[in-house]
Design an enzyme around this catalytic site. Structure first.
Site, mmCIF file in Angstrom:
data_model
loop_
_atom_site.group_PDB
_atom_site.id
_atom_site.type_symbol
_atom_site.label_atom_id
_atom_site.label_comp_id
_atom_site.label_asym_id
_atom_site.label_seq_id
_atom_site.Cartn_x
_atom_site.Cartn_y
_atom_site.Cartn_z
ATOM 1 N N ASP A 10 -106.847 34.092 -15.797
ATOM 2 C CA ASP A 10 -107.736 33.197 -14.981
ATOM 3 C C ASP A 10 -108.755 33.053 -16.151
ATOM 4 O O ASP A 10 -109.135 31.930 -16.449
ATOM 5 C CB ASP A 10 -108.215 33.382 -13.851
ATOM 6 C CG ASP A 10 -108.878 32.265 -13.212
ATOM 7 O OD1 ASP A 10 -108.279 31.345 -13.086
ATOM 8 O OD2 ASP A 10 -110.219 32.493 -12.556
ATOM 9 N N ARG A 21 -89.486 19.326 -32.374
ATOM 10 C CA ARG A 21 -88.024 19.995 -32.036
ATOM 11 C C ARG A 21 -87.575 20.821 -32.975
ATOM 12 O O ARG A 21 -86.894 21.460 -33.141
ATOM 13 C CB ARG A 21 -87.151 18.729 -31.878
ATOM 14 C CG ARG A 21 -87.399 17.981 -30.643
ATOM 15 C CD ARG A 21 -86.177 17.097 -30.329
ATOM 16 N NE ARG A 21 -85.083 17.546 -30.010
ATOM 17 C CZ ARG A 21 -83.964 16.874 -29.829
ATOM 18 N NH1 ARG A 21 -83.853 15.810 -29.703
ATOM 19 N NH2 ARG A 21 -82.766 17.516 -29.158
ATOM 20 N N HIS A 41 -110.573 29.297 -19.659
ATOM 21 C CA HIS A 41 -109.525 29.484 -18.861
ATOM 22 C C HIS A 41 -108.030 29.499 -19.192
ATOM 23 O O HIS A 41 -107.564 28.905 -20.078
ATOM 24 C CB HIS A 41 -109.727 28.032 -17.958
ATOM 25 C CG HIS A 41 -108.554 28.022 -16.874
ATOM 26 N ND1 HIS A 41 -108.793 29.090 -15.857
ATOM 27 C CD2 HIS A 41 -107.493 27.367 -16.444
ATOM 28 C CE1 HIS A 41 -107.664 28.711 -14.785
ATOM 29 N NE2 HIS A 41 -106.795 27.749 -15.133
ATOM 30 N N LYS A 97 -99.351 29.435 -15.321
ATOM 31 C CA LYS A 97 -99.557 30.402 -16.359
ATOM 32 C C LYS A 97 -99.421 31.694 -15.701
ATOM 33 O O LYS A 97 -98.880 32.646 -16.345
ATOM 34 C CB LYS A 97 -101.178 30.087 -16.643
ATOM 35 C CG LYS A 97 -101.304 28.753 -17.513
ATOM 36 C CD LYS A 97 -102.789 28.597 -17.759
ATOM 37 C CE LYS A 97 -103.887 28.830 -16.684
ATOM 38 N NZ LYS A 97 -103.436 27.390 -15.905
#
Length: 312
Positions: free
Chosen positions: A178, A244, A139, A160
Site C-alpha cells: 500500500d 512486444r 502508493h 497489486k
C-alpha cells in the site's frame, strides 16, 4: 532537512556515555559525515563543520598527550564552544576528568566505543546516509523476488496486493504493501521500506487485513530492499499498442534516480505472479550481460542476411 535523534545513533553503535550529567535526549543529527578535529586541536578553525559528529582516534589522542593537560583543556574548550552534537572517543581511549568537566560546562555529550576509528567512522557514515537520505512515499507494493526489489504500481484495486500474496506463496518476500517509503541513499541506490504501523500487513479487498509474518512466517517478510525494477499494472485496451520485444528499456524516475520500468496490461487469465518472476529473472540476466530481446533481433537479422545471400 531530515534529522535523526542522537539517541538512535547511541543505540545503534552501542556507545557508552562518559558524561551522564549532560542531557542529550533532544539533540538531533543533521549531517551524514563525521569529523576528526585534528586541525582544530592545533587552533585552526576555518571551515570547521561543528554540526558533524566529532571523532577522536589514536592520532588526535596522541597529539593531545603531547600538548599536555593544560593546553589540551584550552583547545578542547574552544572546540566545544562550537556546540557540536557530541564527541566520540574510539578504541576505548580514556577520557580525562578535565575533558569531562569541559563537556559538562559546554553541554556537549562525550561517548566512548571500543571500535577502531576507521571502522566506527565507516559504519556511522553508512548509517547516517540511510537515516538522513531524501525520501518520498508512494502508493505501491514492494516485494523481494529472487533478490531483486520489485516495485509493483498501479491504480487502486488493479491487483497489486493479490500479486504480492501469490509471490509470497511462491517463496518470495514482502517488504511493503500500500505505502512504500523510498530513500535515496546514493546516486545509484534507492531503498524501499514500509511505514512501521503497517509493516508486514497486506490489505485484500473482501477479506480485510492479513498479517503476512504471522501467516507465512518470518522468512516471508523483509524490512528493507533496494528497488531494482518497477512493474506498472494497467487495464488492457485493445486499441493500445504494447511493447512486444523489449529491445529498448523504459525507465521511471524517483528522487532523480532512473529505474527500469515495464508497463504490464492486465486482462482476465494473466498470472501476475509468474509475469513478475519472469521480469525479475530477465532483469538479472540483463545485468549479467545476456539480453534475450537483442539475441532474438540478431538471430532475425542474421536469418534475413542469409536469406538474401541465398537469393543472390
Amino acid at each position: 532537512m531530515y534529522t535523526v535523534k542522537l539517541t538512535k545513533l547511541i543505540e545503534k553503535m552501542e556507545l557508552e556515555c562518559v558524561t551522564p550529567e549532560v542531557d542529550y535526549a533532544n539533540i538531533r543529527l543533521t549531517q551524514t559525515d563525521v569529523n576528526r578535529p585534528a586541525l582544530q586541536l592545533t587552533g585552526f578553525f576555518e571551515n570547521f563543520d561543528s554540526e558533524r559528529v566529532q571523532v577522536i582516534g589514536n592520532v588526535e589522542y596522541s597529539y593531545m598527550q603531547q600538548l599536555g593537560e593544560e593546553k589540551t583543556i584550552e583547545m578542547v574548550r574552544k572546540i566545544m564552544s562550537f556546540k557540536m552534537p557530541c564527541i566520540v572517543f574510539c578504541r576505548s581511549l580514556p577520557v580525562s576528568e578535565g575533558i569531562k568537566k569541559c563537556a559538562v560546562e559546554a553541554g556537549v555529550p562525550v561517548f566512548s566505543t571500543s571500535k577502531t576509528t576507521s571502522a566506527f567512522m565507516a559504519e556511522v557514515i553508512r548509517w547516517l546516509n540511510v537515516e538522513l537520505a531524501p525520501r518520498i512515499a508512494i502508493h505501491g507494493v514492494l516485494v523481494d523476488v529472487y533478490g531483486e526489489g520489485l516495485l509493483i504500481m498501479g491504480e487502486s484495486g488493479i491487483g497489486k496486493s493479490e500479486a504480492a500474496l501469490e509471490l509470497i506463496k511462491r517463496g518470495h518476500r514482502l517488504v511493503a504493501d500500500d505505502v512504500v517509503e523510498i530513500k535515496k541513499v546514493s546516486d545509484d541506490t534507492l531503498i524501499g521500506s514500509s511505514p512501521e504501523n503497517i509493516r508486514h500487513l497486506i490489505e485484500l479487498r473482501g477479506i480485510g487485513i492479513i498479517d503476512v509474518k504471522t501467516l507465512f512466517g518470518v522468512e516471508a517478510v523483509k524490512n528493507t530492499q533496494s528497488i531494482n525494477l518497477v512493474i506498472k499494472l494497467e487495464e488492457w485496451h485493445k486499441d493500445k499498442e504494447y511493447d512486444r520485444l523489449g529491445i529498448e528499456e523504459q525507465y521511471t524516475e524517483f528522487l532523480g534516480n532512473k529505474i527500469v520500468c515495464h508497463n504490464i496490461p492486465i486482462r482476465p487469465g494473466r498470472n501476475l505472479a509468474i509475469i513478475c518472476e519472469s521480469a525479475a529473472v530477465n532483469y538479472r540476466q540483463k545485468k549479467m550481460g545476456y539480453n534475450a530481446a537483442k539475441e532474438f533481433y540478431n538471430r532475425m537479422a542474421g536469418g534475413l542476411m542469409k536469406h538474401n545471400e541465398d537469393d543472390d
